[in-house]
Scaffold this motif. Structure first.
Motif, PDB file in Angstrom:
ATOM      1  N   HIS A   6       0.846  -1.196   0.000  1.00 27.05           N
ATOM      2  CA  HIS A   6       0.000   0.000   0.000  1.00 27.05           C
ATOM      3  C   HIS A   6       0.880   1.244   0.000  1.00 27.05           C
ATOM      4  N   ARG A   7       0.363   2.303  -0.536  1.00 32.78           N
ATOM      5  CA  ARG A   7       1.073   3.575  -0.599  1.00 32.78           C
ATOM      6  C   ARG A   7       1.265   4.135   0.814  1.00 32.78           C
ATOM      7  N   LYS A   8       2.456   4.610   1.129  1.00 34.91           N
ATOM      8  CA  LYS A   8       2.731   5.252   2.411  1.00 34.91           C
ATOM      9  C   LYS A   8       2.433   6.747   2.294  1.00 34.91           C
ATOM     10  N   TYR A   9       2.075   7.338   3.421  1.00 36.49           N
ATOM     11  CA  TYR A   9       1.818   8.768   3.415  1.00 36.49           C
ATOM     12  C   TYR A   9       2.093   9.357   4.800  1.00 36.49           C
ATOM     13  N   GLY A  10       2.121  10.656   4.858  1.00 35.79           N
ATOM     14  CA  GLY A  10       2.277  11.385   6.106  1.00 35.79           C
ATOM     15  C   GLY A  10       1.439  12.644   6.031  1.00 35.79           C
ATOM     16  N   THR A  11       1.252  13.299   7.151  1.00 40.15           N
ATOM     17  CA  THR A  11       0.390  14.476   7.164  1.00 40.15           C
ATOM     18  C   THR A  11       1.014  15.626   7.939  1.00 40.15           C
ATOM     19  N   ILE A  12       0.538  16.815   7.639  1.00 38.85           N
ATOM     20  CA  ILE A  12       0.697  17.978   8.497  1.00 38.85           C
ATOM     21  C   ILE A  12      -0.708  18.228   9.025  1.00 38.85           C
ATOM     22  N   GLU A  13      -0.825  18.333  10.358  1.00 37.57           N
ATOM     23  CA  GLU A  13      -2.146  18.447  10.968  1.00 37.57           C
ATOM     24  C   GLU A  13      -2.256  19.709  11.809  1.00 37.57           C
ATOM     25  N   ILE A  14      -3.483  20.196  11.914  1.00 43.32           N
ATOM     26  CA  ILE A  14      -3.818  21.278  12.832  1.00 43.32           C
ATOM     27  C   ILE A  14      -4.962  20.764  13.694  1.00 43.32           C
ATOM     28  N   ASN A  15      -4.750  20.763  14.990  1.00 42.08           N
ATOM     29  CA  ASN A  15      -5.735  20.243  15.948  1.00 42.08           C
ATOM     30  C   ASN A  15      -6.188  18.838  15.591  1.00 42.08           C
ATOM     31  N   GLY A  16      -5.254  18.005  15.150  1.00 39.15           N
ATOM     32  CA  GLY A  16      -5.568  16.621  14.817  1.00 39.15           C
ATOM     33  C   GLY A  16      -6.246  16.438  13.476  1.00 39.15           C
ATOM     34  N   PHE A  17      -6.425  17.498  12.711  1.00 38.73           N
ATOM     35  CA  PHE A  17      -7.071  17.416  11.402  1.00 38.73           C
ATOM     36  C   PHE A  17      -6.029  17.611  10.306  1.00 38.73           C
ATOM     37  N   PRO A  18      -5.855  16.621   9.415  1.00 44.92           N
ATOM     38  CA  PRO A  18      -4.854  16.764   8.350  1.00 44.92           C
ATOM     39  C   PRO A  18      -5.206  17.890   7.380  1.00 44.92           C
ATOM     40  N   ILE A  19      -4.223  18.740   7.134  1.00 49.52           N
ATOM     41  CA  ILE A  19      -4.404  19.795   6.137  1.00 49.52           C
ATOM     42  C   ILE A  19      -3.518  19.560   4.920  1.00 49.52           C
ATOM     43  N   PHE A  20      -2.535  18.656   5.085  1.00 49.01           N
ATOM     44  CA  PHE A  20      -1.618  18.358   3.986  1.00 49.01           C
ATOM     45  C   PHE A  20      -1.191  16.899   4.070  1.00 49.01           C
ATOM     46  N   TYR A  21      -1.098  16.261   2.902  1.00 51.07           N
ATOM     47  CA  TYR A  21      -0.649  14.873   2.809  1.00 51.07           C
ATOM     48  C   TYR A  21       0.617  14.784   1.971  1.00 51.07           C
ATOM     49  N   TYR A  22       1.668  14.207   2.550  1.00 50.88           N
ATOM     50  CA  TYR A  22       2.851  13.804   1.801  1.00 50.88           C
ATOM     51  C   TYR A  22       2.543  12.396   1.289  1.00 50.88           C
ATOM     52  N   ILE A  23       2.716  12.147   0.012  1.00 50.77           N
ATOM     53  CA  ILE A  23       2.446  10.829  -0.551  1.00 50.77           C
ATOM     54  C   ILE A  23       3.751  10.284  -1.124  1.00 50.77           C
ATOM     55  N   TYR A  24       4.149   9.132  -0.598  1.00 54.12           N
ATOM     56  CA  TYR A  24       5.463   8.582  -0.875  1.00 54.12           C
ATOM     57  C   TYR A  24       5.518   7.832  -2.204  1.00 54.12           C
ATOM     58  N   PHE A  25       6.517   8.180  -2.993  1.00 55.68           N
ATOM     59  CA  PHE A  25       6.863   7.478  -4.224  1.00 55.68           C
ATOM     60  C   PHE A  25       8.349   7.205  -4.180  1.00 55.68           C
ATOM     61  N   THR A  26       8.772   6.133  -4.823  1.00 53.15           N
ATOM     62  CA  THR A  26      10.203   5.863  -4.929  1.00 53.15           C
ATOM     63  C   THR A  26      10.686   6.317  -6.298  1.00 53.15           C
ATOM     64  N   LEU A  27      11.950   6.631  -6.369  1.00 53.73           N
ATOM     65  CA  LEU A  27      12.524   7.009  -7.654  1.00 53.73           C
ATOM     66  C   LEU A  27      12.469   5.815  -8.616  1.00 53.73           C
ATOM     67  N   GLN A  28      12.663   4.605  -8.088  1.00 55.56           N
ATOM     68  CA  GLN A  28      12.581   3.412  -8.926  1.00 55.56           C
ATOM     69  C   GLN A  28      11.201   3.256  -9.549  1.00 55.56           C
ATOM     70  N   GLU A  29      10.189   3.533  -8.765  1.00 53.87           N
ATOM     71  CA  GLU A  29       8.813   3.459  -9.265  1.00 53.87           C
ATOM     72  C   GLU A  29       8.588   4.455 -10.411  1.00 53.87           C
ATOM     73  N   ILE A  30       9.114   5.656 -10.271  1.00 52.29           N
ATOM     74  CA  ILE A  30       9.006   6.683 -11.319  1.00 52.29           C
ATOM     75  C   ILE A  30       9.759   6.231 -12.562  1.00 52.29           C
ATOM     76  N   LEU A  31      10.954   5.681 -12.367  1.00 55.22           N
ATOM     77  CA  LEU A  31      11.739   5.192 -13.520  1.00 55.22           C
ATOM     78  C   LEU A  31      11.029   4.052 -14.231  1.00 55.22           C
ATOM     79  N   ASP A  32      10.400   3.158 -13.487  1.00 57.34           N
ATOM     80  CA  ASP A  32       9.665   2.042 -14.096  1.00 57.34           C
ATOM     81  C   ASP A  32       8.529   2.545 -14.985  1.00 57.34           C
ATOM     82  N   VAL A  33       7.893   3.644 -14.595  1.00 56.09           N
ATOM     83  CA  VAL A  33       6.794   4.187 -15.400  1.00 56.09           C
ATOM     84  C   VAL A  33       7.298   4.671 -16.757  1.00 56.09           C
ATOM     85  N   ILE A  34       8.436   5.352 -16.772  1.00 54.28           N
ATOM     86  CA  ILE A  34       8.917   5.882 -18.054  1.00 54.28           C
ATOM     87  C   ILE A  34       9.617   4.848 -18.914  1.00 54.28           C
ATOM     88  N   LYS A  35      10.007   3.723 -18.313  1.00 52.03           N
ATOM     89  CA  LYS A  35      10.631   2.667 -19.100  1.00 52.03           C
ATOM     90  C   LYS A  35       9.553   1.963 -19.871  1.00 52.03           C
TER      91      LYS A  35
END
Length: 170
Positions: free
Chosen positions: A141-170
């Motif tokens: 599953h995709r990993k993610y992280g958040t920036i939260e205010i009062n326990g409510f996420p306002i921003f999501y970091y969504i993790y991708f690997t460089l290898q995954e990006i390279l596989d898409v363009i190959k």
């Protein structure tokens, strides 16, 4: 070493990256860019369908994201400009946040892993055998992280690997 390898370039000074810890990545042509963006868009949509399907989300420009190292030295105006500039009120006067997201190549920004727990689990096992960190196709599953205010996420970091990006363009 007394010679320059010239393998990795540096971001030009006129590029407006907010963090010195964010890599600048580019590819050779527009077709690769479109393929990668389509892939990322689909992956982000799939993730949000799993974690909060009805959220109103928009992308924060990749060059504007920051890491945990930047929090101590970033000005408060950064947060107003990037997270609160589009606040709106509903008919009851309640503020509606538009959740922002961006990709990240930094695992430290994305500590949350989705897991699947079988419907057969009844809560009596400390480490259930039916817990899986893979999706139906066997991929993690995709990993993610958040920036939260009062326990409510306002921003999501969504993790991708460089290898995954390279596989898409190959």
């Amino acid at each position: 070493m007394s010679f320059e390898l010239n393998i990795i370039g540096t971001c030009s000074e006129n590029t407006d990256f907010k963090s010195v810890y964010i890599p600048f990545i580019s590819f050779a042509n527009k077709e690769q860019k479109i393929a990668i963006e389509d892939y990322i868009s689909q992956q982000v949509d799939d993730l949000f369908k799993k974690i909060c399907p009805s959220v109103n989300k928009t992308q924060l420009c990749y060059s504007q994201i920051i890491t945990e190292k930047d929090f101590k030295k970033i000005e408060i105006s950064y947060f107003y400009k990037n997270f609160f500039d589009d606040l709106e009120r509903d008919s009851n006067g309640k503020l509606n946040l538009k959740i922002k997201w961006s990709i990240s190549f930094d695992e430290k920004c994305t500590p949350i892993k989705l897991a699947y727990l079988s419907p057969d689990y009844r809560g009596h096992e400390l480490k259930p055998k039916s817990l899986s960190y893979n999706d139906a196709k066997g991929r993690l599953h995709r990993k993610y992280g958040t920036i939260e205010i009062n326990g409510f996420p306002i921003f999501y970091y969504i993790y991708f690997t460089l290898q995954e990006i390279l596989d898409v363009i190959k």
